[in-house]
Design an enzyme around this catalytic site. Structure first.
Site, PDB file in Angstrom:
ATOM      1  N   ASP A  10       0.862  -1.178   0.000  1.00  0.00           N
ATOM      2  CA  ASP A  10       0.000   0.000   0.000  1.00  0.00           C
ATOM      3  C   ASP A  10       0.906   1.238   0.000  1.00  0.00           C
ATOM      4  O   ASP A  10       2.124   1.130   0.103  1.00  0.00           O
ATOM      5  CB  ASP A  10      -0.895  -0.047   1.242  1.00  0.00           C
ATOM      6  CG  ASP A  10      -1.785   1.175   1.374  1.00  0.00           C
ATOM      7  OD1 ASP A  10      -2.460   1.528   0.390  1.00  0.00           O
ATOM      8  OD2 ASP A  10      -1.794   1.784   2.461  1.00  0.00           O
ATOM      9  N   ALA A  12      -0.047   5.258   1.433  1.00  0.00           N
ATOM     10  CA  ALA A  12      -0.149   6.081   2.645  1.00  0.00           C
ATOM     11  C   ALA A  12      -0.280   5.213   3.889  1.00  0.00           C
ATOM     12  O   ALA A  12      -1.130   4.327   3.960  1.00  0.00           O
ATOM     13  CB  ALA A  12      -1.339   7.031   2.542  1.00  0.00           C
ATOM     14  N   ALA A  44     -13.195  10.522   9.534  1.00  0.00           N
ATOM     15  CA  ALA A  44     -12.627  10.411   8.193  1.00  0.00           C
ATOM     16  C   ALA A  44     -11.769   9.164   8.046  1.00  0.00           C
ATOM     17  O   ALA A  44     -11.673   8.583   6.960  1.00  0.00           O
ATOM     18  CB  ALA A  44     -11.804  11.655   7.877  1.00  0.00           C
ATOM     19  N   MET A  48     -10.934   3.899   5.693  1.00  0.00           N
ATOM     20  CA  MET A  48      -9.674   4.014   4.951  1.00  0.00           C
ATOM     21  C   MET A  48      -9.294   2.691   4.303  1.00  0.00           C
ATOM     22  O   MET A  48      -9.466   1.614   4.886  1.00  0.00           O
ATOM     23  CB  MET A  48      -8.558   4.475   5.886  1.00  0.00           C
ATOM     24  CG  MET A  48      -7.306   4.920   5.140  1.00  0.00           C
ATOM     25  SD  MET A  48      -7.620   6.277   3.979  1.00  0.00           S
ATOM     26  CE  MET A  48      -8.107   7.573   5.104  1.00  0.00           C
ATOM     27  N   LYS A  52     -11.583   6.316  -3.073  1.00  0.00           N
ATOM     28  CA  LYS A  52     -11.998   7.550  -2.404  1.00  0.00           C
ATOM     29  C   LYS A  52     -13.484   7.877  -2.599  1.00  0.00           C
ATOM     30  O   LYS A  52     -14.123   8.411  -1.691  1.00  0.00           O
ATOM     31  CB  LYS A  52     -11.108   8.713  -2.851  1.00  0.00           C
ATOM     32  CG  LYS A  52      -9.628   8.492  -2.553  1.00  0.00           C
ATOM     33  CD  LYS A  52      -9.402   7.945  -1.145  1.00  0.00           C
ATOM     34  CE  LYS A  52      -7.944   7.636  -0.872  1.00  0.00           C
ATOM     35  NZ  LYS A  52      -7.755   6.849   0.364  1.00  0.00           N
ATOM     36  N   HIS A  55     -15.147   5.617  -0.290  1.00  0.00           N
ATOM     37  CA  HIS A  55     -14.864   6.081   1.075  1.00  0.00           C
ATOM     38  C   HIS A  55     -15.889   7.145   1.488  1.00  0.00           C
ATOM     39  O   HIS A  55     -16.475   7.069   2.576  1.00  0.00           O
ATOM     40  CB  HIS A  55     -13.445   6.652   1.113  1.00  0.00           C
ATOM     41  CG  HIS A  55     -12.950   7.012   2.474  1.00  0.00           C
ATOM     42  ND1 HIS A  55     -11.770   6.526   2.989  1.00  0.00           N
ATOM     43  CD2 HIS A  55     -13.446   7.836   3.441  1.00  0.00           C
ATOM     44  CE1 HIS A  55     -11.583   7.011   4.202  1.00  0.00           C
ATOM     45  NE2 HIS A  55     -12.587   7.820   4.495  1.00  0.00           N
ATOM     46  N   ARG A 160     -10.582  -2.179  -3.748  1.00  0.00           N
ATOM     47  CA  ARG A 160     -10.670  -2.946  -2.502  1.00  0.00           C
ATOM     48  C   ARG A 160     -12.091  -2.955  -1.943  1.00  0.00           C
ATOM     49  O   ARG A 160     -12.820  -2.018  -2.156  1.00  0.00           O
ATOM     50  CB  ARG A 160      -9.730  -2.323  -1.459  1.00  0.00           C
ATOM     51  CG  ARG A 160      -8.281  -2.322  -1.854  1.00  0.00           C
ATOM     52  CD  ARG A 160      -7.529  -1.378  -0.932  1.00  0.00           C
ATOM     53  NE  ARG A 160      -6.108  -1.371  -1.282  1.00  0.00           N
ATOM     54  CZ  ARG A 160      -5.282  -0.398  -0.909  1.00  0.00           C
ATOM     55  NH1 ARG A 160      -5.744   0.629  -0.217  1.00  0.00           N
ATOM     56  NH2 ARG A 160      -4.020  -0.437  -1.243  1.00  0.00           N
ATOM     57  N   ASP A 186      -1.972  -1.076   5.838  1.00  0.00           N
ATOM     58  CA  ASP A 186      -2.320  -0.601   7.183  1.00  0.00           C
ATOM     59  C   ASP A 186      -3.820  -0.532   7.395  1.00  0.00           C
ATOM     60  O   ASP A 186      -4.271  -0.049   8.434  1.00  0.00           O
ATOM     61  CB  ASP A 186      -1.714   0.792   7.421  1.00  0.00           C
ATOM     62  CG  ASP A 186      -2.310   1.843   6.500  1.00  0.00           C
ATOM     63  OD1 ASP A 186      -2.214   1.674   5.269  1.00  0.00           O
ATOM     64  OD2 ASP A 186      -2.869   2.845   6.998  1.00  0.00           O
TER      65      ASP A 186
END
Length: 269
Positions: A10, A12, A44, A48, A52, A55, A160, A186
């Site tokens: 990944d 970030a 927010a 994750m 986006k 999200h 994902r 993460d």
């Protein structure tokens, strides 16, 4: 002897942007700019790892956020609202992602270890392609250039937690056996992505979204503070059933060695 052929990282919170602050802070700004709606940083962070747009849609479906949205606007968040927030998010993210492109400590050494081991290095992200182009250029300046980059909007199949971005790395890198590949992330959706693709999976607890620590906080944290942050992150990651859990990418070479041992013993993910 069977051995690890490739790793899919990944971005970030995994290789760059300790604490995964680039996407989360911009979500807060985008909700405020588009609709004058207050979103907390903790809220927010919730979904994750997803693409986006998804999200934002997931945030809008959250019961607490939906309640505040309904109180403010008298209706539920529509897909058109999601589009408006996404359209606000994108230029902000493209502009500011370079401010969060510093390599997480241990990334350079781990990449060097993988290169020396002749292991291919792939990557994928919840970021769309326009953001990835900017981030990749800055990360390259900082010393990180994976062999493959797949963005969340590259594939018609989706992102994902489906396996498609991870499997696209397998195709582009020419990896012969998916069971000889490792997905490192993460976020829970990123771990689920790797498992759905048939890979070994490694969850990061302290460098990523779920701990929410800045690098400065991590560096000065006591062992007790790290334990609390680790447990908080694990409570959110363990449902995705990662094969391994480590603090940061700096701990990853030992995982590769152990997976090589298990592959040699005939184990598979």
């Amino acid at each position: 002897m069977p051995a690890v052929e490739g790793v899919v990282f990944d971005w970030a919170g995994t290789t760059v942007d300790f604490g995964s602050f680039a996407p989360t802070t911009i979500f807060v700004e985008a909700f405020k700019a588009a609709f004058d709606f207050e979103l907390s940083l903790e809220e927010a962070r919730g979904p994750m790892g997803l693409g986006k747009w998804d999200h934002i849609r997931t945030l809008g479906n959250d019961s607490t956020i939906n309640g505040r949205w309904q109180a403010q606007f008298g209706r539920a968040m529509s897909d058109a609202d999601v589009d408006a927030i996404y359209d606000t998010f994108m230029p902000l993210q493209i502009k500011k992602v370079v401010d969060h492109a510093e390599l997480i400590p241990g990334t350079a050494d781990t990449i060097a270890f993988l290169r020396d081991s002749q292991i291919k290095i792939g990557s994928c992200s919840g970021y769309p392609r326009p953001v990835m182009e900017v981030l990749c250029a800055k990360a390259a300046e900082n010393g990180y250039s994976p062999d493959c980059v797949v963005a969340s909007d590259d594939l018609s199949a989706g992102a994902r937690p489906g396996p498609w971005m991870a499997l696209q790395n397998v195709i582009e890198l020419g990896i012969k056996n998916v069971a000889h590949c490792i997905k490192v992330d993460d976020s829970a959706p990123g771990i689920e992505e790797g498992r759905n693709a048939g890979m070994w999976t490694v969850a990061l607890t302290l460098s990523g979204n779920e701990s929410g620590l800045t690098l400065e906080q991590f560096l000065v944290a006591s062992e007790s503070e790290k334990r609390i942050a680790r447990e908080r992150a694990l409570s959110r990651l363990e449902g995705a059933k990662p094969h391994y859990v480590i603090d940061t990418i700096a701990d990853f070479p030992g995982v590769v060695d152990d997976i090589n041992r298990r592959l040699n013993a005939g184990e598979r993910p």
